[in-house]
Design a protein around this motif. Structure first.
Motif, short mmCIF file in Angstrom:
data_model
loop_
_atom_site.label_atom_id
_atom_site.label_comp_id
_atom_site.label_asym_id
_atom_site.label_seq_id
_atom_site.Cartn_x
_atom_site.Cartn_y
_atom_site.Cartn_z
N PHE A 75 0.83 -1.20 0.00
CA PHE A 75 0.00 0.00 0.00
C PHE A 75 0.87 1.25 0.00
O PHE A 75 1.87 1.33 0.71
CB PHE A 75 -0.90 0.01 1.24
N SER A 76 0.51 2.23 -0.81
CA SER A 76 1.19 3.53 -0.77
C SER A 76 0.13 4.62 -0.97
O SER A 76 -0.89 4.40 -1.62
CB SER A 76 2.28 3.63 -1.84
N ALA A 77 0.41 5.77 -0.39
CA ALA A 77 -0.52 6.89 -0.48
C ALA A 77 0.24 8.17 -0.76
O ALA A 77 1.35 8.37 -0.27
CB ALA A 77 -1.29 7.03 0.83
N GLN A 78 -0.36 9.00 -1.59
CA GLN A 78 0.16 10.34 -1.86
C GLN A 78 -0.97 11.30 -1.49
O GLN A 78 -2.06 11.23 -2.06
CB GLN A 78 0.53 10.52 -3.32
N VAL A 79 -0.69 12.19 -0.56
CA VAL A 79 -1.69 13.13 -0.09
C VAL A 79 -1.07 14.51 -0.13
O VAL A 79 0.03 14.72 0.41
CB VAL A 79 -2.14 12.81 1.36
N LYS A 80 -1.74 15.45 -0.80
CA LYS A 80 -1.21 16.82 -0.81
C LYS A 80 -2.34 17.83 -0.79
O LYS A 80 -3.45 17.56 -1.27
CB LYS A 80 -0.28 17.05 -1.99
N LEU A 113 -2.86 21.24 6.99
CA LEU A 113 -2.91 20.57 8.28
C LEU A 113 -3.69 19.27 8.19
O LEU A 113 -3.24 18.22 8.65
CB LEU A 113 -3.54 21.49 9.34
N HIS A 114 -4.84 19.31 7.53
CA HIS A 114 -5.65 18.10 7.43
C HIS A 114 -5.05 17.10 6.44
O HIS A 114 -5.24 15.89 6.61
CB HIS A 114 -7.11 18.47 7.11
N ALA A 115 -4.29 17.57 5.46
CA ALA A 115 -3.55 16.64 4.60
C ALA A 115 -2.49 15.91 5.43
O ALA A 115 -2.31 14.69 5.28
CB ALA A 115 -2.90 17.39 3.44
N ARG A 116 -1.82 16.62 6.31
CA ARG A 116 -0.82 15.99 7.19
C ARG A 116 -1.48 14.97 8.11
O ARG A 116 -0.92 13.89 8.35
CB ARG A 116 -0.10 17.04 8.03
N LEU A 117 -2.63 15.32 8.65
CA LEU A 117 -3.33 14.38 9.54
C LEU A 117 -3.73 13.11 8.78
O LEU A 117 -3.66 12.01 9.33
CB LEU A 117 -4.55 15.06 10.17
N LEU A 118 -4.11 13.26 7.52
CA LEU A 118 -4.46 12.10 6.71
C LEU A 118 -3.20 11.27 6.40
O LEU A 118 -3.23 10.04 6.46
CB LEU A 118 -5.18 12.52 5.43
N ARG A 119 -2.08 11.94 6.09
CA ARG A 119 -0.82 11.22 5.88
C ARG A 119 -0.43 10.44 7.14
O ARG A 119 0.02 9.30 7.07
CB ARG A 119 0.31 12.20 5.54
N GLN A 120 -0.62 11.08 8.29
CA GLN A 120 -0.31 10.42 9.56
C GLN A 120 -1.18 9.18 9.72
O GLN A 120 -0.68 8.10 10.07
CB GLN A 120 -0.55 11.38 10.72
N LYS A 121 -2.45 9.31 9.45
CA LYS A 121 -3.37 8.18 9.59
C LYS A 121 -2.96 7.04 8.66
O LYS A 121 -2.92 5.88 9.07
CB LYS A 121 -4.80 8.62 9.29
N PHE A 122 -2.65 7.37 7.41
CA PHE A 122 -2.22 6.33 6.47
C PHE A 122 -0.92 5.66 6.93
O PHE A 122 -0.73 4.47 6.71
CB PHE A 122 -2.04 6.89 5.06
#
Length: 187
Positions: A75-80, A113-122
């Protein structure tokens, strides 16, 4: 396998007028989105759309672009966080105040900030590539809902930036939270 989720949330500052929002007369040319950067704050030159209401002084269009995929069952995720110039506008950049630009910038900072929180969750979750849905959908839906609620609370509590004390409190709080989540910032 690739999934993408990028709902669009629009945020703005109200002016004294109460005219209903109307569709823009002419859509601006589609411009590439701007990725959030601590070294590159927004300027009024970034706001390329034409105003489409008399009620607002400026409108920021930003979103969290989340793409996930699996390669060899990894699994990999890209969030920006991205800002959309062709959907963002300021009524009169020559007369717009620095305070208004700070208010609009903070909307974009909240997106980051919410992109970072989503990256953290992933980063904390072990998602199964064979059964990515509904887990990915549930996680992103909850993340986007939390972001949307905080954006609305920001505008309400700061009165769209017109309550100077509350605006400053939000600016300090969001900057502290960005520092706290620095480990999940894009490099």
């Amino acid at each position: 396998m690739l999934f993408s989720l990028a709902p669009l949330w629009l945020f703005s500052l109200l002016s004294a007028s109460a005219t209903p929002v109307t569709a823009p007369a002419q859509a601006p040319a589609k411009l590439p989105p701007l990725a959030w950067s601590a070294n590159r704050p927004l300027t009024w030159d970034d706001f390329k759309a034409r105003p489409n209401t008399d009620r607002l002084e400026a409108l920021t269009s930003s979103t969290i672009d989340a793409k996930v995929g699996c390669v060899d069952y990894q699994f990999s995720a890209q969030v920006k966080a991205v800002f959309t110039p062709s959907e963002s506008w300021v009524r009169n950049a020559a007369r717009a105040t620095p305070a208004l630009l700070r208010h609009e910038q903070l909307h974009f900072d909240l997106t980051e900030l919410h992109a970072r929180l989503l990256r953290q969750k992933f980063s904390l979750l072990k998602l199964d590539c064979e059964h990515l849905q509904p887990a990915f959908g549930n996680i992103t839906k909850a993340a986007f809902l939390a972001w949307q609620r905080e954006e609305a609370r920001y505008d309400q509590e700061s009165n769209h930036g017109l309550n100077t004390a509350r605006q400053q409190a939000w600016e300090q709080q969001v900057q502290q939270r960005l520092v706290q989540t620095q480990a999940f910032a894009l490099q």
